[in-house]
Design a protein around this motif. Sequence first.
Motif, PDB file in Angstrom:
ATOM      1  N   SER A 145      76.600  13.352   1.566  1.00 55.10           N
ATOM      2  CA  SER A 145      76.349  13.488   2.997  1.00 55.10           C
ATOM      3  C   SER A 145      74.953  12.993   3.315  1.00 55.10           C
ATOM      4  O   SER A 145      74.085  12.892   2.441  1.00 55.10           O
ATOM      5  CB  SER A 145      76.516  14.942   3.429  1.00 55.10           C
ATOM      6  N   SER A 146      74.711  12.686   4.586  1.00 56.23           N
ATOM      7  CA  SER A 146      73.444  12.099   5.002  1.00 56.23           C
ATOM      8  C   SER A 146      72.296  13.088   4.993  1.00 56.23           C
ATOM      9  O   SER A 146      71.132  12.710   5.034  1.00 56.23           O
ATOM     10  CB  SER A 146      73.584  11.502   6.408  1.00 56.23           C
ATOM     11  N   GLY A 147      72.598  14.390   4.961  1.00 55.79           N
ATOM     12  CA  GLY A 147      71.541  15.394   4.973  1.00 55.79           C
ATOM     13  C   GLY A 147      71.056  15.737   6.363  1.00 55.79           C
ATOM     14  O   GLY A 147      69.982  16.310   6.532  1.00 55.79           O
ATOM     15  N   SER A 148      71.860  15.424   7.380  1.00 58.98           N
ATOM     16  CA  SER A 148      71.456  15.687   8.774  1.00 58.98           C
ATOM     17  C   SER A 148      71.237  17.164   9.034  1.00 58.98           C
ATOM     18  O   SER A 148      70.387  17.541   9.841  1.00 58.98           O
ATOM     19  CB  SER A 148      72.522  15.151   9.739  1.00 58.98           C
ATOM     20  N   THR A 149      72.003  18.022   8.381  1.00 58.15           N
ATOM     21  CA  THR A 149      71.918  19.467   8.647  1.00 58.15           C
ATOM     22  C   THR A 149      71.492  20.263   7.412  1.00 58.15           C
ATOM     23  O   THR A 149      71.633  21.481   7.384  1.00 58.15           O
ATOM     24  CB  THR A 149      73.273  19.996   9.150  1.00 58.15           C
ATOM     25  N   GLY A 150      70.977  19.591   6.406  1.00 62.94           N
ATOM     26  CA  GLY A 150      70.565  20.288   5.191  1.00 62.94           C
ATOM     27  C   GLY A 150      70.492  19.312   4.035  1.00 62.94           C
ATOM     28  O   GLY A 150      70.535  18.100   4.223  1.00 62.94           O
ATOM     29  N   ALA A 151      70.389  19.832   2.824  1.00 67.53           N
ATOM     30  CA  ALA A 151      70.324  18.974   1.649  1.00 67.53           C
ATOM     31  C   ALA A 151      71.625  18.178   1.509  1.00 67.53           C
ATOM     32  O   ALA A 151      72.711  18.706   1.769  1.00 67.53           O
ATOM     33  CB  ALA A 151      70.090  19.819   0.400  1.00 67.53           C
ATOM     34  N   PRO A 152      71.545  16.890   1.112  1.00 61.85           N
ATOM     35  CA  PRO A 152      72.759  16.088   0.928  1.00 61.85           C
ATOM     36  C   PRO A 152      73.717  16.758  -0.056  1.00 61.85           C
ATOM     37  O   PRO A 152      73.298  17.326  -1.063  1.00 61.85           O
ATOM     38  CB  PRO A 152      72.216  14.770   0.368  1.00 61.85           C
TER      39      PRO A 152
END
Length: 342
Positions: free
Chosen positions: A155-162
């Motif tokens: 994941s891109s890490g927009s809301t936390g660690a990838p």
Amino acid sequence: MNAVTLLDVLLDAARRAPDQVVVHVRGDGGETPVTFRRLLEDSLRVAGGYRDAGVAPGTCVPVVADRGEDFQPLFWGALAAGLVPVPLAPDVRRVRPVWEHLGCPPVAVDEACADVAGRLPDGARVLRLEELRTSSAVGSPATAAPDDLAFLQFSSGSTGAPKGVELTHAAVLANLRQLTGAAALTDRDVVVSWMPYFHDMGLIGTHLAPLAARAKQVRIAPLSFAKNPRLWFEVAAAHRATLLSAANFALALTVRRVPEEAFAGLDLSTVRLILVGAEPISATVWRDFTARTRPSGLDPRAATPVYGLAEATLAVTFPPPGEVAVPVALERAALSRGRAVE
């Protein structure tokens, strides 16, 4: 699309549209076209390289490549060899923790990312594209079941660690069918993008989905776009693009860096859809972008907000075709309780 596994998408594209191309655009505007036939041939040689290197089927292999024309055969070659590619940004701070989490498997790199591989701990095994390409093509690509892992997507890490997301062949193919249907993507489309392949919107949205539709792809290196956002529109005009994709920051960068007179000299009237996602969208930026690009003939209705996340493969929501985006201000507290209050 009758594919059973993700590799079937490339095999089918090379069989049904062998001369269709993926065009890779350099920062100076120079271009390297790669036909679907050539991409398949190159990928099968790389698959032979993986096998000759003794990488066991099912191994998760980080794929780190700066150039799109290098990433693609590394990715497809891994699938053809029965491996699980793991696309990663060419940054050792992103590569090392994933590599360690996966148990320190071999890492596949292109020449431009040799320095990233060199910063891994001693003993890390590095598979270099130029060496993998010297092998003979595999005669029989690996077979997989629909529920087998296709690739591992972080994941891109927009809301936390990838987070690493395990994507099966069936899940990817289902989302590709949904994407091509929602965007009405066909072999008559021309998709122009600068989005990186280590990001789900870049890989699935601007490479896998167009390939499934056998559409022409034109890709600008992300750094080339960041340095010169005008290049995106010049390339789109030159190739008569029909579909673009972007994040909100790209629209803002366009407003800041590309003057209105530049658009007056371009014809973007063929663009029917701009998919805007990957981050929150600013209504102000949206309006400014529409006004800035108006002299090019870009349809103000082309920009379309979309939402997705790596955990869902990619696409989650698309507006109905032809629907014009209108900003709506809602009360945050009410929305958190499931009520839309303007």
